[in-house]
Design an enzyme around this catalytic site. Structure first.
Site, PDB file in Angstrom:
ATOM      1  N   GLN A 307       0.842  -1.190   0.000  1.00 39.79           N
ATOM      2  CA  GLN A 307       0.000   0.000   0.000  1.00 39.79           C
ATOM      3  C   GLN A 307       0.878   1.241   0.000  1.00 39.79           C
ATOM      4  O   GLN A 307       1.985   1.224   0.543  1.00 39.79           O
ATOM      5  CB  GLN A 307      -0.903   0.011   1.231  1.00 39.79           C
ATOM      6  CG  GLN A 307      -1.900   1.166   1.282  1.00 39.79           C
ATOM      7  CD  GLN A 307      -2.941   0.952   2.367  1.00 39.79           C
ATOM      8  OE1 GLN A 307      -3.632  -0.063   2.375  1.00 39.79           O
ATOM      9  NE2 GLN A 307      -3.052   1.890   3.285  1.00 39.79           N
ATOM     10  N   HIS A 849       0.340  44.145  16.997  1.00 39.21           N
ATOM     11  CA  HIS A 849      -0.891  44.916  16.847  1.00 39.21           C
ATOM     12  C   HIS A 849      -1.788  44.813  18.080  1.00 39.21           C
ATOM     13  O   HIS A 849      -2.254  45.828  18.622  1.00 39.21           O
ATOM     14  CB  HIS A 849      -1.657  44.457  15.609  1.00 39.21           C
ATOM     15  CG  HIS A 849      -3.050  44.990  15.549  1.00 39.21           C
ATOM     16  ND1 HIS A 849      -3.330  46.263  15.128  1.00 39.21           N
ATOM     17  CD2 HIS A 849      -4.233  44.443  15.920  1.00 39.21           C
ATOM     18  CE1 HIS A 849      -4.636  46.477  15.217  1.00 39.21           C
ATOM     19  NE2 HIS A 849      -5.204  45.389  15.682  1.00 39.21           N
TER      20      HIS A 849
END
Length: 891
Positions: A307, A849
């Site tokens: 896989q 800020h």
């Protein structure tokens, strides 16, 4: 279909697992033979099962309603298991299975594995979600396993996973892989990048005797190896006890066998470990991305791939990242520092590339391609990063960067100190005269010292001059009303390449003068004033456009409060409906006219406003209307934002007088210097927010230029809608104007953007080897002794109140006096500050800020608090000490 007939483009008919296996077969990699029962078979059975009502009920069910999701999942499973399998489908499955065993002359043992269309994808792996059945023997057993795989598309965990990832349940289908079993002597998993650290070019292998199910299910402590695939060096080896072995049973099925501890002997030889690492490197090279592999080695020593799926948990690296770990690059997130964790639109990224080109050209370092921008700008996961490597390799640059980070993002400053000891970032030998000469050339070209001096000598004149320049820069985006698409696109490029550097040179000297004066005053007041007293000077700063915006919104709220019809509309109608009514002009007059006036000045702003591709408040005022409704709840005059701001300004002016008096006592000159510096702080420091204010105004002007281009391209059938113009770049927009159809490109971009909106973590600092440095020290970890969180002090004061955790300000409600707890903030958040009792942020520093606005609003704030939004819950009583950087009361 045979696996060999499939490839990665077969997702719709074969699902992720089968498509990837087919891709591996075509690449010549060792994959056991097998076949795929395509999604067409599932569709036939699902139609007979009558899943329509269940799908209709699933669609509106929220992801957090686990109970309802489980009920509907059980309905779907039962319906599928009861539905008949068409005879033609059953015959095809039996025939395919028998063909696999022809070579062996007997029924072959197979693995029957689910392969969903929403599985093993780059954005959602669904690892282990659907069912797998091992060592299945016989046609009837295979058909039964296939039916159970179909039903596993509707297990509780799969349905919940799809709901959390925003995947439409009605669109998924399931194929089934029937693959010859490998009689595994040893098996396991292999990651081609380290899933724990993110380190690329480092294979991680877990191995155990028998079938790999023992590892996948977590039943065993496996052997663990970490390997450098390039050199074959095994850099880590940890042997597990391997006390559980899963074995195939003759005739079908598996058994679990417990054995004595085997921690003293590895189940893989060093040669096999290196072979696995080399095979993983081949698979990764084929896919171009790190992979999660399952593998097995049979009794003959043959290595098989069972896989392959992408590792979806890794944060992507910039395309420009070097391929070798010897050349280490350090990327700093622009998104994180600006508090914008969501991805940028392509046109938003284009904006920053143009600005970078303009700034680089302004200092005499023009980039090769202005539309691509300077090399320091990097993009990963549709987010922007700065390559700080050249700065970190300069002794001077390293010092300056550390000081800036300490003020702007404290936790980043802590991270940067770790690089001092990394030999890959050792300072490059530089001649001081060479650095000085470059700096002098930049200063001479920009006239920065002269501009700062002018601001300090005549602040009011400097402010007026900066405003005139800002208006002139905005005029660069003016075009005739009948201007064509080419002229509009040229104006957009002109706005940012030429306008932004001019804007920066006009406004930054004012902010530098104010903040520099504050720093100098701090030195002069050493021993004479505490940090809290110095911060008091920053309260109620004038000339801050963000604060002025918030106060203007508060004034509008008071006018609305006095108008019965307007106040009732805000109280009884949702912000979304109010926004629609505003655009139709049918709001009560006081609200309609007042909002229009506010938006004429501040409508260019917005949440996550630094992305050009996102709407402005003038386009969608939903957030502002929600903030107005929030303001109406504040009915205590003492807590009114304008009163608090006025009180803060008065306290600041009084502190200026007091600190100057203390300095006078140490000498006339010292007193005069402190008085001058603190007055300049009051006159200039508020302009720290002005560059961003006008930068966002440029973006609004650019959006106005781009909309007609998007409409023209949509009419011509080269875009689906006008808004798609923000999902292309300027060169692509010009190509569309010339005739190119950009619809397929935009579809792909929008799908990727939607996927990135779900990303939960963005690193503030990312290294080119894939690792993410973490902050150490008191800023990064809570103090266990008193269950307090530690951060950086940002705004003095102490407050105890209920916390309100907010991740997105749009539609958020903050009760007056509650403590706002947020990941970070930009100006779009600040309407919430006016009713907040305190602030806690995961990001930021003293000059970020949020910290600046908190000080001006006079609310205690602590920033740079790691995991604050996870450690603190809404409604919890906490105490925020903005002087010590401590948040207590956290359980």
């Amino acid at each position: 279909q045979s696996l060999a007939a499939l490839d990665r483009k077969s997702l719709a008919i074969a699902g992720g697992k089968a498509a990837n296996l087919g891709e591996l077969v075509r690449a010549g990699l060792p994959v056991p033979p097998g076949l795929c029962v395509t999604t067409a078979a599932y569709t036939l059975v699902a139609e007979h099962a009558g899943l329509g009502p269940t799908l209709a009920a699933l669609a509106p069910t929220p992801p957090d309603d686990i109970t309802r999701l489980a009920e509907l999942a059980a309905e779907a499973r039962a319906a599928l298991l009861a539905a008949p399998v068409p005879a033609a489908v059953a015959e095809e499955i039996a025939g395919g299975y028998q063909a696999l065993g022809v070579a062996q002359g007997a029924p072959v043992a197979v693995a029957v594995r689910s392969s969903a269309t929403a599985e093993d994808l780059p954005e959602a792996s669904f690892a282990g979600q659907q069912d797998t059945y091992l060592n299945v023997v016989g046609a009837e057993a295979v058909l039964d396993a296939v039916r159970r795989c179909w039903a596993s598309l509707w297990t509780d965990r799969v349905v919940s996973y799809r709901a959390r990832n925003g995947i439409d349940h009605g669109t998924v289908r399931l194929a089934v892989v029937i693959q010859c079993m490998v009689d595994a002597a040893v098996a396991g998993v292999l990651f081609t990048a380290n899933p724990l650290t993110g380190r690329r070019r480092q294979a991680v292998i877990d191995a155990s005797p028998g079938l790999g199910e023992a590892i996948v299910s977590g039943a065993v402590n496996p052997d663990h190896f970490v390997v450098d695939p390039a050199t074959g060096t095994i850099v880590e080896r940890r042997l597990g006890d391997k006390q559980v072995i899963v074995q195939a049973v003759a005739g079908g099925g598996t058994r679990r066998v417990e054995v004595d501890e085997r921690s003293g002997q590895a189940c893989l030889t060093d040669a096999q470990v290196r072979a696995l690492a080399a095979l993983g490197a081949r698979v990764e090279a084929h896919y171009g991305a790190p992979q999660d592999l399952e593998w097995a080695i049979d009794a003959a020593g043959q290595l098989w791939l069972l896989q392959a799926r992408p590792i979806t948990t890794l944060f992507p690296l910039p395309a420009s990242a070097p391929a070798s770990d010897d050349d280490l690059r350090v990327y700093f997130s622009i998104n994180v520092i600006q508090g914008v964790f969501r991805p940028f639109t392509p046109m938003g990224i284009q904006t920053f590339r143009l600005i970078g080109s303009g700034l680089a050209t302004g200092i005499g370092l023009p980039p090769r391609d202005p539309l691509v921008g300077p090399g320091v700008i990097a993009e990963a996961a549709q987010r922007l990063f700065l390559d700080l490597t050249p700065v970190l390799r300069s002794p001077i640059g390293r010092r300056l960067l550390g000081r800036a980070a300490q003020n702007m993002e404290t936790r980043t400053a802590t991270i940067l100190t770790q690089f001092v000891a990394d030999p890959r970032l050792a300072p490059s030998p530089t001649r001081r005269w060479g650095v000085a000469r470059t700096l002098l050339m930049v200063l001479a070209r920009t006239h920065l010292p002269l501009r700062i001096a002018r601001a300090l000598l005549r602040p009011s004149a400097a402010r007026e001059r900066a405003t005139r320049i800002a208006q002139a820069v905005l005029s660069l985006g003016e075009v005739p009303p009948d201007a064509g698409a080419a002229a509009r696109l040229a104006a957009v490029e002109r706005l940012f390449r030429r306008g932004m550097p001019r804007l920066g040179l006009a406004l930054l000297p004012l902010a530098i003068g104010g903040l520099g004066s504050y720093a100098l005053a701090g030195r002069l007041l050493r021993g004479l004033a505490t940090a809290d007293e110095r911060q008091t000077v920053l309260r109620g700063l004038p000339h801050n456009p963000t604060t002025e915006m918030d106060l203007a919104l508060w004034v509008l709220a008071q006018r609305v409060r006095e108008d019965e019809a307007a106040a009732r509309a805000l109280d009884e109608t949702s912000p979304t409906q109010l926004a629609a009514d505003y655009h139709h002009g049918v709001l009560p007059p006081a609200l309609q006219q007042g909002l229009a006036t506010f938006l004429r000045t501040y409508g260019h702003r917005g949440v996550a406003e630094i992305d050009l591709g996102l709407p402005r408040w003038a386009e969608d005022p939903t957030h502002i209307l929600g903030a107005l409704a929030n303001y109406l709840q504040l009915d205590r005059p003492a807590l009114a934002p304008d009163a608090q701001f006025r009180r803060g300004a008065e306290e600041a002016e009084a502190m200026v007088t007091e600190l100057a008096r203390r300095a006078d006592a140490k000498g006339w000159l010292r007193g005069q210097l402190v008085r001058f510096c603190l007055r300049r702080v009051r006159a200039l420091a508020g302009l720290r927010e002005a560059p961003k204010f006008y930068f966002v105004a440029l973006m609004a002007r650019a959006r106005a230029l781009l909309w007609p281009v998007g409409e023209e391209l949509a009419r011509a059938g080269r875009l689906d809608s006008a808004a798609d113009i923000f999902f292309v770049t300027l060169p692509e927009a010009r190509a569309a104007v010339a005739g190119a159809d950009l619809r397929p490109l935009v579809h792909e971009r929008r799908a990727g953007y939607q996927c990135e909106l779900n990303r939960r973590h963005v690193p503030r600092v990312l290294l080119s080897d894939g690792t993410e440095p973490a902050a150490d020290g008191p800023v990064s970890a809570p103090a266990v002794a008193d269950a307090a969180l530690r951060g950086a002090p940002a705004s003095a004061g102490v407050v105890t109140a209920r916390a309100r955790v907010i991740l997105d300000p749009v539609g958020a409600r903050l009760e007056p006096g509650e403590i706002l707890v947020a990941p970070s903030t930009d100006p779009g958040w600040t309407p919430l500050f006016l009713t907040a009792g305190g602030l806690v942020m995961e990001m930021g520093g003293a000059m970020s800020h949020g910290a600046v606005v908190a000080r001006e609003c006079g609310i205690p704030a602590v920033v740079g608090v790691p995991n604050a939004t996870e450690r603190i819950t809404t409604g919890q009583w906490i105490t925020v000490d903005g002087s010590s950087g401590r948040v207590s009361g956290v359980g």
